[in-house]
Motif scaffolding. Structure first.
Motif, PDB file in Angstrom:
ATOM      1  N   GLU A  22     -12.471  -8.574   7.068  1.00 16.65           N
ATOM      2  CA  GLU A  22     -10.723  -8.260   8.196  1.00 16.65           C
ATOM      3  C   GLU A  22     -10.092  -8.734   7.421  1.00 16.65           C
ATOM      4  O   GLU A  22      -8.632  -8.259   7.071  1.00 16.65           O
ATOM      5  CB  GLU A  22     -11.506  -9.163   9.431  1.00 16.65           C
ATOM      6  CG  GLU A  22     -12.812  -8.635  10.403  1.00 16.65           C
ATOM      7  CD  GLU A  22     -12.019  -7.141  10.578  1.00 16.65           C
ATOM      8  OE1 GLU A  22     -10.895  -6.694  10.960  1.00 16.65           O
ATOM      9  OE2 GLU A  22     -12.913  -6.347  11.580  1.00 16.65           O
ATOM     10  N   VAL A  23      -9.682 -10.212   6.968  1.00 17.14           N
ATOM     11  CA  VAL A  23      -8.252 -10.188   6.197  1.00 17.14           C
ATOM     12  C   VAL A  23      -8.235  -9.532   5.138  1.00 17.14           C
ATOM     13  O   VAL A  23      -6.443  -9.883   4.712  1.00 17.14           O
ATOM     14  CB  VAL A  23      -8.801 -12.695   5.617  1.00 17.14           C
ATOM     15  CG1 VAL A  23      -7.926 -12.820   5.067  1.00 17.14           C
ATOM     16  CG2 VAL A  23      -9.067 -13.022   6.715  1.00 17.14           C
ATOM     17  N   LEU A  24      -8.928  -9.081   4.532  1.00 19.40           N
ATOM     18  CA  LEU A  24      -8.874  -9.333   3.565  1.00 19.40           C
ATOM     19  C   LEU A  24      -8.250  -7.924   3.822  1.00 19.40           C
ATOM     20  O   LEU A  24      -6.708  -7.162   3.185  1.00 19.40           O
ATOM     21  CB  LEU A  24      -9.727  -8.369   2.827  1.00 19.40           C
ATOM     22  CG  LEU A  24      -9.119  -7.726   1.086  1.00 19.40           C
ATOM     23  CD1 LEU A  24      -8.629  -8.200  -0.154  1.00 19.40           C
ATOM     24  CD2 LEU A  24     -10.543  -7.673   0.228  1.00 19.40           C
ATOM     25  N   VAL A  25      -8.781  -6.765   4.899  1.00 19.94           N
ATOM     26  CA  VAL A  25      -7.949  -5.421   4.827  1.00 19.94           C
ATOM     27  C   VAL A  25      -6.616  -5.809   5.320  1.00 19.94           C
ATOM     28  O   VAL A  25      -5.707  -5.093   5.276  1.00 19.94           O
ATOM     29  CB  VAL A  25      -9.254  -4.735   5.529  1.00 19.94           C
ATOM     30  CG1 VAL A  25      -8.300  -3.934   6.968  1.00 19.94           C
ATOM     31  CG2 VAL A  25     -10.426  -4.540   5.107  1.00 19.94           C
ATOM     32  N   ASP A  26      -6.625  -6.710   6.653  1.00 19.66           N
ATOM     33  CA  ASP A  26      -4.648  -6.931   6.587  1.00 19.66           C
ATOM     34  C   ASP A  26      -4.193  -7.262   6.225  1.00 19.66           C
ATOM     35  O   ASP A  26      -3.398  -6.699   5.869  1.00 19.66           O
ATOM     36  CB  ASP A  26      -5.193  -8.289   7.769  1.00 19.66           C
ATOM     37  CG  ASP A  26      -6.361  -8.660   9.355  1.00 19.66           C
ATOM     38  OD1 ASP A  26      -6.411  -7.205   9.302  1.00 19.66           O
ATOM     39  OD2 ASP A  26      -6.916  -9.072   9.725  1.00 19.66           O
ATOM     40  N   TRP A  29      -3.431  -4.130   3.841  1.00 19.29           N
ATOM     41  CA  TRP A  29      -2.890  -3.079   5.245  1.00 19.29           C
ATOM     42  C   TRP A  29      -1.135  -3.594   5.413  1.00 19.29           C
ATOM     43  O   TRP A  29      -0.723  -2.888   5.323  1.00 19.29           O
ATOM     44  CB  TRP A  29      -3.425  -3.187   6.433  1.00 19.29           C
ATOM     45  CG  TRP A  29      -2.671  -2.212   7.718  1.00 19.29           C
ATOM     46  CD1 TRP A  29      -2.245  -2.514   8.387  1.00 19.29           C
ATOM     47  CD2 TRP A  29      -2.442  -0.953   7.864  1.00 19.29           C
ATOM     48  NE1 TRP A  29      -1.616  -2.017   9.665  1.00 19.29           N
ATOM     49  CE2 TRP A  29      -2.112  -0.866   8.099  1.00 19.29           C
ATOM     50  CE3 TRP A  29      -2.916   0.039   6.299  1.00 19.29           C
ATOM     51  CZ2 TRP A  29      -1.774   0.788   9.354  1.00 19.29           C
ATOM     52  CZ3 TRP A  29      -2.829   1.622   6.985  1.00 19.29           C
ATOM     53  CH2 TRP A  29      -2.031   1.754   8.585  1.00 19.29           C
ATOM     54  N   PHE A  30      -1.021  -4.664   5.702  1.00 22.15           N
ATOM     55  CA  PHE A  30       0.638  -5.260   5.557  1.00 22.15           C
ATOM     56  C   PHE A  30       1.196  -4.980   4.418  1.00 22.15           C
ATOM     57  O   PHE A  30       2.417  -4.659   4.262  1.00 22.15           O
ATOM     58  CB  PHE A  30       0.389  -6.286   5.577  1.00 22.15           C
ATOM     59  CG  PHE A  30       1.938  -7.624   4.971  1.00 22.15           C
ATOM     60  CD1 PHE A  30       2.779  -6.563   6.118  1.00 22.15           C
ATOM     61  CD2 PHE A  30       2.126  -8.041   4.369  1.00 22.15           C
ATOM     62  CE1 PHE A  30       3.701  -7.961   6.670  1.00 22.15           C
ATOM     63  CE2 PHE A  30       3.178  -8.453   3.884  1.00 22.15           C
ATOM     64  CZ  PHE A  30       4.380  -8.144   5.279  1.00 22.15           C
ATOM     65  N   GLN A  38      10.856  -5.509   2.379  1.00 24.71           N
ATOM     66  CA  GLN A  38      10.020  -6.649   3.107  1.00 24.71           C
ATOM     67  C   GLN A  38       9.438  -7.197   1.698  1.00 24.71           C
ATOM     68  O   GLN A  38       9.091  -8.374   1.925  1.00 24.71           O
ATOM     69  CB  GLN A  38       9.364  -5.985   4.435  1.00 24.71           C
ATOM     70  CG  GLN A  38      10.070  -5.520   5.263  1.00 24.71           C
ATOM     71  CD  GLN A  38       8.750  -4.394   6.104  1.00 24.71           C
ATOM     72  OE1 GLN A  38       7.983  -3.742   5.915  1.00 24.71           O
ATOM     73  NE2 GLN A  38       8.687  -5.512   7.153  1.00 24.71           N
ATOM     74  N   MET A  39       8.988  -6.370   0.591  1.00 21.17           N
ATOM     75  CA  MET A  39       7.967  -6.928  -0.553  1.00 21.17           C
ATOM     76  C   MET A  39       8.752  -6.497  -1.611  1.00 21.17           C
ATOM     77  O   MET A  39       9.299  -4.829  -2.241  1.00 21.17           O
ATOM     78  CB  MET A  39       6.318  -7.234  -0.210  1.00 21.17           C
ATOM     79  CG  MET A  39       5.759  -7.105  -0.996  1.00 21.17           C
ATOM     80  SD  MET A  39       4.017  -6.793  -0.530  1.00 21.17           S
ATOM     81  CE  MET A  39       3.175  -8.331  -1.809  1.00 21.17           C
ATOM     82  N   ALA A  81      -4.078   5.527  11.996  1.00 23.83           N
ATOM     83  CA  ALA A  81      -3.717   5.185  10.125  1.00 23.83           C
ATOM     84  C   ALA A  81      -4.255   3.966  10.361  1.00 23.83           C
ATOM     85  O   ALA A  81      -4.940   4.469   8.933  1.00 23.83           O
ATOM     86  CB  ALA A  81      -2.217   4.775  10.606  1.00 23.83           C
ATOM     87  N   ARG A  82      -4.065   2.873  10.683  1.00 26.12           N
ATOM     88  CA  ARG A  82      -5.522   1.997  10.171  1.00 26.12           C
ATOM     89  C   ARG A  82      -6.595   1.882   9.494  1.00 26.12           C
ATOM     90  O   ARG A  82      -7.169   1.870   8.999  1.00 26.12           O
ATOM     91  CB  ARG A  82      -5.466   1.193  10.911  1.00 26.12           C
ATOM     92  CG  ARG A  82      -5.875  -0.328  10.246  1.00 26.12           C
ATOM     93  CD  ARG A  82      -5.611  -1.541  11.080  1.00 26.12           C
ATOM     94  NE  ARG A  82      -6.262  -2.735  10.657  1.00 26.12           N
ATOM     95  CZ  ARG A  82      -6.529  -3.942   9.960  1.00 26.12           C
ATOM     96  NH1 ARG A  82      -5.182  -3.875  10.023  1.00 26.12           N
ATOM     97  NH2 ARG A  82      -7.463  -4.497  10.234  1.00 26.12           N
TER      98      ARG A  82
END
Length: 108
Positions: A22-26, A29-30, A38-39, A81-82
């Motif tokens: 979940e963290v990796l996908v978050d 995704w960001f 932003q990046m 989308a996610r």
């Protein structure tokens, strides 16, 4: 020091693997959704390519487990989308090799 720190949303997951997925996908995704202001685009590409490379290094069993987690996460995702991002993740990040994709297409 507080003896009972607040529970994280991730503490409700059944396994550390699920929480880390979940963290990796978050994070990815960001990175994927960031605007150029932003990046740094080159930095974003490096992050995404680095993860894709790590995906190719997983054992067959690890890939299967991760793909199953991603499938489960996609099925639970309300944001279209996610959900599409989760559904495409295995291919985009090197979890499915070309031969596997071709075999799946032939089976359909």
């Amino acid at each position: 020091m507080d003896a009972n720190p607040p529970k994280s949303a991730y503490s409700s997951y059944s396994s550390l693997t699920r929480a880390l997925a979940e963290v990796l996908v978050d994070v990815l995704w960001f990175v994927e959704e960031c605007e150029d202001d932003q990046m740094d685009p080159d930095g974003a590409v490096k992050v995404l390519e680095g993860v894709a490379h790590r995906g190719t290094q997983l054992s067959s069993d690890q890939r299967v487990e991760f793909i199953e987690l991603l499938d489960s996460m996609a099925a639970e995702e309300a944001d279209p989308a996610r959900r599409a991002f989760l559904e495409g993740f295995p291919e985009w990040f090197g979890l499915i090799e070309e031969e596997e994709e071709e075999e799946e297409e032939e089976d359909v």
